[in-house]
Scaffold this active site. Structure first.
Site, mmCIF file in Angstrom:
data_model
loop_
_atom_site.group_PDB
_atom_site.id
_atom_site.type_symbol
_atom_site.label_atom_id
_atom_site.label_comp_id
_atom_site.label_asym_id
_atom_site.label_seq_id
_atom_site.Cartn_x
_atom_site.Cartn_y
_atom_site.Cartn_z
ATOM 1 N N HIS A 55 -59.081 -2.508 -21.174
ATOM 2 C CA HIS A 55 -58.211 -3.639 -21.329
ATOM 3 C C HIS A 55 -57.256 -3.705 -20.234
ATOM 4 O O HIS A 55 -56.972 -4.690 -19.699
ATOM 5 C CB HIS A 55 -57.631 -3.651 -22.618
ATOM 6 C CG HIS A 55 -56.613 -4.540 -22.817
ATOM 7 N ND1 HIS A 55 -55.229 -3.996 -23.087
ATOM 8 C CD2 HIS A 55 -56.677 -5.814 -23.031
ATOM 9 C CE1 HIS A 55 -54.433 -5.229 -23.092
ATOM 10 N NE2 HIS A 55 -55.288 -6.251 -23.034
ATOM 11 N N GLU A 58 -58.924 -4.896 -17.138
ATOM 12 C CA GLU A 58 -58.788 -6.584 -17.115
ATOM 13 C C GLU A 58 -57.662 -7.135 -16.608
ATOM 14 O O GLU A 58 -57.820 -8.128 -15.987
ATOM 15 C CB GLU A 58 -59.274 -6.906 -18.818
ATOM 16 C CG GLU A 58 -59.064 -8.213 -19.038
ATOM 17 C CD GLU A 58 -58.574 -8.529 -20.402
ATOM 18 O OE1 GLU A 58 -57.630 -9.452 -20.491
ATOM 19 O OE2 GLU A 58 -58.855 -7.807 -21.503
ATOM 20 N N GLU A 135 -47.404 -5.886 -25.552
ATOM 21 C CA GLU A 135 -48.431 -6.335 -26.199
ATOM 22 C C GLU A 135 -48.872 -5.645 -27.378
ATOM 23 O O GLU A 135 -49.133 -5.891 -28.242
ATOM 24 C CB GLU A 135 -49.687 -6.396 -25.413
ATOM 25 C CG GLU A 135 -50.915 -7.166 -25.809
ATOM 26 C CD GLU A 135 -52.095 -7.227 -24.833
ATOM 27 O OE1 GLU A 135 -53.128 -7.695 -25.536
ATOM 28 O OE2 GLU A 135 -51.875 -6.699 -23.636
#
Length: 419
Positions: A55, A58, A135
């Site tokens: 992640h 990414e 997040e």
């Protein structure tokens, strides 16, 4: 570069010299093209010290390459009205973009540059660490999302498949440039990469634009073996000072390749994934006991989960649990009326064909079918499978997974009930 045609002239597939598969679907009436570079590596492939690194990578692939700064990347997409993004799942990571067909050469140049030439600037990594930590905190502050994170960890019994895609604050804050480069070198194997494109394009032209850059990738490391998780059946209460109690119930589901997946999908629609479903009607519409109540199906390449979620006032917890158990018992006991089954079939087919009007959906579908089946799967084939499912087949499958002692449940919130 041998050309392998399947599914007629609109679908084409080429395997590059290094093993990367390139699949396209021409949609002559479209004005745009959607393209994705997919890697069959996700959070379930990470070691304990790597949690969240897929992640993180990414995020980093949009932070600058040897030829472009992060601002340059944003400006180039904006200058043609294009869109670019990425996502990480348990089993895949995808970098995708969409532009008008006339700007296909720009799209292929940008995507291949991001994928192959990102610099992973340590200063950018440090800045993005803060973003990802925020997040993580945001999910933890959203109880109707966070309960799914907690539930999956226990249901999959700490198998990597059940762990959060974004990792933990500790692993994110320790991530560094060397670890990211090493991870890409060892996980982004050409044999596990699919490039998919759908829209107004010619396969050979797309191939000519993107193949020269992508064929420079020649890593061939062995990837860690994936181990199917064991389902853990439990009853657990996690007390938290919240307004609502959040409930998740789960049982074994189907994988993305099992034939029984069609019966599972239909049962999910009937049970709780539509507004006319049994759970929605019984719990919300008839009794007003929950604003949000639904069933869901999580399917992976080798395993799956059928689950139910409800957000409930503390005083209504026992009644909602009773109603859910009642509806599950009825599904296992009584044949599904033909009209209800027919409606569920039309619901799934309608969603499939409406979504098929989107280039993005078709691009996603091309890649997933290539990973799972190694071929193009016509919509008509899926429609025929759905149409052929009987009430007896749905019940036969459901009875293999449904049993009071083969279910897991979690309550999260101001709960006074003991587990």
């Amino acid at each position: 570069m041998p050309l392998n045609l399947q599914g007629g002239k609109l679908y084409q597939k080429t395997v590059l010299r290094n093993g990367i598969r390139l699949v396209t679907e021409k949609i002559p009436y479209a004005h745009s093209v959607s393209t994705g570079i997919w890697v069959n590596a996700g959070s379930r492939d990470e070691s304990p010290v790597e949690r969240g690194i897929t992640h993180f990578i990414e995020h980093m692939l949009f932070k600058g390459t040897k030829r472009r700064s992060a601002l340059d990347i944003a400006k180039e997409f904006d200058s043609v009205g294009g869109f670019a993004n990425a996502f990480t799942s348990k089993e895949n990571v995808c970098f995708h973009a969409k532009v008008l067909a006339s700007h296909l050469s720009l799209l292929t140049d940008l995507l291949s540059d991001l994928f192959l030439q990102s610099v992973f600037d340590p200063a950018e990594i440090e800045r993005e660490q803060s973003v990802i930590v925020q997040e993580i905190r945001m999910v933890e502050d959203t109880p109707d999302e966070f309960i799914h994170v907690l539930f999956q960890q226990d249901f999959w019994n700490q198998n990597p498949l059940g762990l959060p895609i974004y990792g933990s604050v500790e692993t994110v804050e320790k991530a560094n440039r060397k670890e990211m480069i090493d991870y890409i070198t060892h996980r982004f194997n050409p044999g596990r990469i699919v490039i998919s494109a759908a829209g107004n394009l010619e396969h050979q032209n797309f191939l000519d634009l993107i193949a020269p850059a992508m064929e420079t990738l020649n890593t061939s490391s062995l990837l860690p073996e994936r181990h199917p998780p064991e389902c853990n059946f439990f009853s657990k209460v996690v007390k938290k000072d919240l307004e609502q109690v959040h409930l998740v119930i789960g049982m074994r589901g189907t994988s993305q390749t099992e034939e029984t997946r069609f019966a599972s999908h239909l049962l999910n629609v009937i049970l709780g994934s539509s507004m006319s479903s049994r759970l929605f009607q019984e719990i919300r519409e008839k009794r007003g006991l929950a604003y949000s109540v639904y069933s869901f199906s999580h399917s992976h390449e080798d395993s799956g989960m059928l689950g139910i979620y409800a957000g409930i006032s503390p005083e209504n917890v026992r009644e909602v649990q009773r109603l859910i158990n009642e509806q599950l018992s009825i599904l296992a006991r009584d044949p599904i009326p033909e009209a209800e089954l027919r409606s569920a079939k039309e619901y799934i087919k309608g969603n499939m064909y409406i979504n098929a009007e989107s280039n993005d959906y078709r691009m996603n579908r091309l890649a997933k079918n290539e990973f799972l089946f190694g071929r193009y799967v016509p919509f008509e084939e899926i429609e025929n499978k759905i149409n052929s499912i009987t009430s007896e087949e749905i019940q036969t499958w459901f009875r293999t997974v449904y049993s009071p002692d083969k279910m897991a449940s979690m309550l999260y919130g101001p709960v006074d009930i003991e587990s």
